[in-house]
Design an enzyme around this catalytic site. Structure first.
Site, PDB file in Angstrom:
ATOM      1  N   ARG A  29      40.060  -0.693  45.594  1.00 47.97           N
ATOM      2  CA  ARG A  29      39.120   0.611  44.941  1.00 47.97           C
ATOM      3  C   ARG A  29      39.199   1.087  45.892  1.00 47.97           C
ATOM      4  NH1 ARG A  29      33.138  -1.082  43.788  1.00 47.97           N
ATOM      5  NH2 ARG A  29      32.752  -1.449  46.153  1.00 47.97           N
TER       6      ARG A  29
ATOM      7  N   LYS B 266      33.895   5.801  46.771  1.00 45.93           N
ATOM      8  CA  LYS B 266      32.275   4.883  48.024  1.00 45.93           C
ATOM      9  C   LYS B 266      32.546   6.321  49.560  1.00 45.93           C
ATOM     10  CE  LYS B 266      30.245   1.159  47.770  1.00 45.93           C
ATOM     11  NZ  LYS B 266      29.109   1.009  46.528  1.00 45.93           N
TER      12      LYS B 266
ATOM     13  N   GLU C  32      23.120   5.801  36.589  1.00 50.16           N
ATOM     14  CA  GLU C  32      23.602   5.247  37.678  1.00 50.16           C
ATOM     15  C   GLU C  32      22.075   4.537  38.815  1.00 50.16           C
ATOM     16  OE1 GLU C  32      25.969   3.647  40.357  1.00 50.16           O
ATOM     17  OE2 GLU C  32      27.733   5.364  40.832  1.00 50.16           O
TER      18      GLU C  32
END
Ligand SMILES: *Cc1c(COP(=O)(O)O)cnc(C)c1O
Length: 366
Positions: free
Chosen positions: A113, A215, A251
């Protein structure tokens, strides 16, 4: 007086050892160290012993890097990360199994990721092998900070960012890969307490084509204001809906959303605006392995409000049951922790903390 004694270990009188009981699992070292009060740990910052720093450039890739004592970094005020937010973070935990082994949970997924995020933010990718190796070393050299089984975890925080000066908006020439670790307490002090959430009506986390799926450090500060406001009004967090229709669940703060209806598990599909959580992926795989039907699709907020159970998932809390959701004028209560939520929580945390079998090979011993 005591700090001075700690600094000069040759002055350490044996008698004082009585006050500084070493954690039983600690590797023996030459100098006595203050004990850690495991029960005082929360999800907050504590300085630990060791950290890792490597430097990278486009031409030469990443340096081997080095482990060092925990210390501040030196950066030019013109650093690309400080001015334009060219950076990302990762988060994962090292845990102590009941037999004292220390394990990581799917660290190669964090490595992948981070590499995908680096591509999106035009940063050199840290090779997966290096990433996992460094995380293991940071956990290992901070071994004495890994809480005993069931009392917390060592949270490991890798960061990658553009460190050299950049005045115009463009990628930096130089990068840093830093990894540090912090002991954190169990998220649920008193067992699984359902949280109350509010759907944000004024804010969205990410838009199609943006950076919501990585992120990126810049994604998080804009969420602080709505989150802080909701918390001051008694909610644990906010639920974000999609930025296009303001109708589909994205989310819960910085955690993924799940709901259960008629024994089917639903979670929003990954469309680029949702962060692909490793806890999310693991729950989907675990649920399917026990014969539970899982649907990754758009989850309409009105559908979610009609569900039997709801929970959110992420590294910090693993699985957090949702007790209520407020949306515009409507408040829905899900009641006590649902049976699917509890079952998944027990199975997943059992694998994670080494108290049950790991048929998936998800844990990696350090
Ligand atoms: C990190 C994060 C998650 C959870 O991902 P995990 O890999 O499960 O920790 C979910 N949403 C956001 C926005 C995140 O930053």
């Amino acid at each position: 007086m005591l700090p001075a004694l700690i600094a000069h270990t040759t002055l350490w009188p044996e008698a004082l050892n009585a006050f500084f009981v070493r954690a039983p699992h600690m590797a023996s070292s030459e100098s006595p160290v203050p004990p850690i009060d495991w029960d005082a740990l929360t999800f907050s910052f504590t300085e630990t012993d060791r950290m890792f720093v490597a430097h990278g450039t486009w031409e030469d890739g990443w340096s081997e890097g080095e482990m060092m004592d925990f210390q501040p970094l030196t950066l030019t005020p013109a650093a690309c990360v400080l001015n334009y937010g060219q950076g990302l973070f990762e988060g994962m935990k090292a845990r102590m199994a009941p037999d004292g082994r220390i394990t990581l949970f799917r660290p190669e997924m964090n490595a992948r990721r981070a590499a995908e995020g680096s591509a999106r933010l035009v940063m050199p990718e840290v090779p997966e092998e290096m990433f996992v190796d460094v995380v293991k070393r940071v956990a290992s050299e901070n071994r004495r900070w890994v809480p005993p089984n069931g009392r917390g975890e060592l949270y490991i925080r890798p960061i990658i960012f553009g460190s050299s000066a950049r005045l115009g908006v463009a990628p930096a020439d130089e990068y840093m890969f830093v990894v540090f670790a912090v002991p954190v307490g169990p998220y649920f002090k008193g067992g699984m307490t359902p949280i109350s959430l509010r759907v944000s009506q004024d804010h969205h986390r990410a838009a199609p084509g943006g950076s919501g799926g990585v992120k990126a450090i810049g994604n998080y500060a804009p969420g602080m204001m709505p989150s802080k406001k909701a918390k001051s009004e008694g909610y644990s967090e906010i639920i974000y809906l999609d930025a296009v229709d303001h109708q589909y669940v994205e989310e819960v703060g910085a955690a993924n959303f799940f709901c259960v209806r008629d024994n089917v598990l639903y979670t929003p599909e990954l469309t680029g605006t949702i962060l692909p959580g490793i806890t999310r992926l693991s729950i989907i795989e675990l649920a399917r392995s026990i014969g539970l039907e899982v649907k990754e699709e758009r989850v309409d907020i009105d559908f979610a409000l009609e569900c039997d159970e709801a929970f959110c998932a992420g590294t910090a809390a693993v699985i957090s049951p949702i007790g209520s959701i407020e949306h515009v004028e409507r408040v829905v209560n899900y009641g006590d922790v649902g049976k699917v939520t509890l079952d998944l929580y027990r199975r997943l945390t059992g694998i994670m903390d080494g108290s049950s079998e790991d048929p998936f090979g998800w844990t990696l011993e350090i």
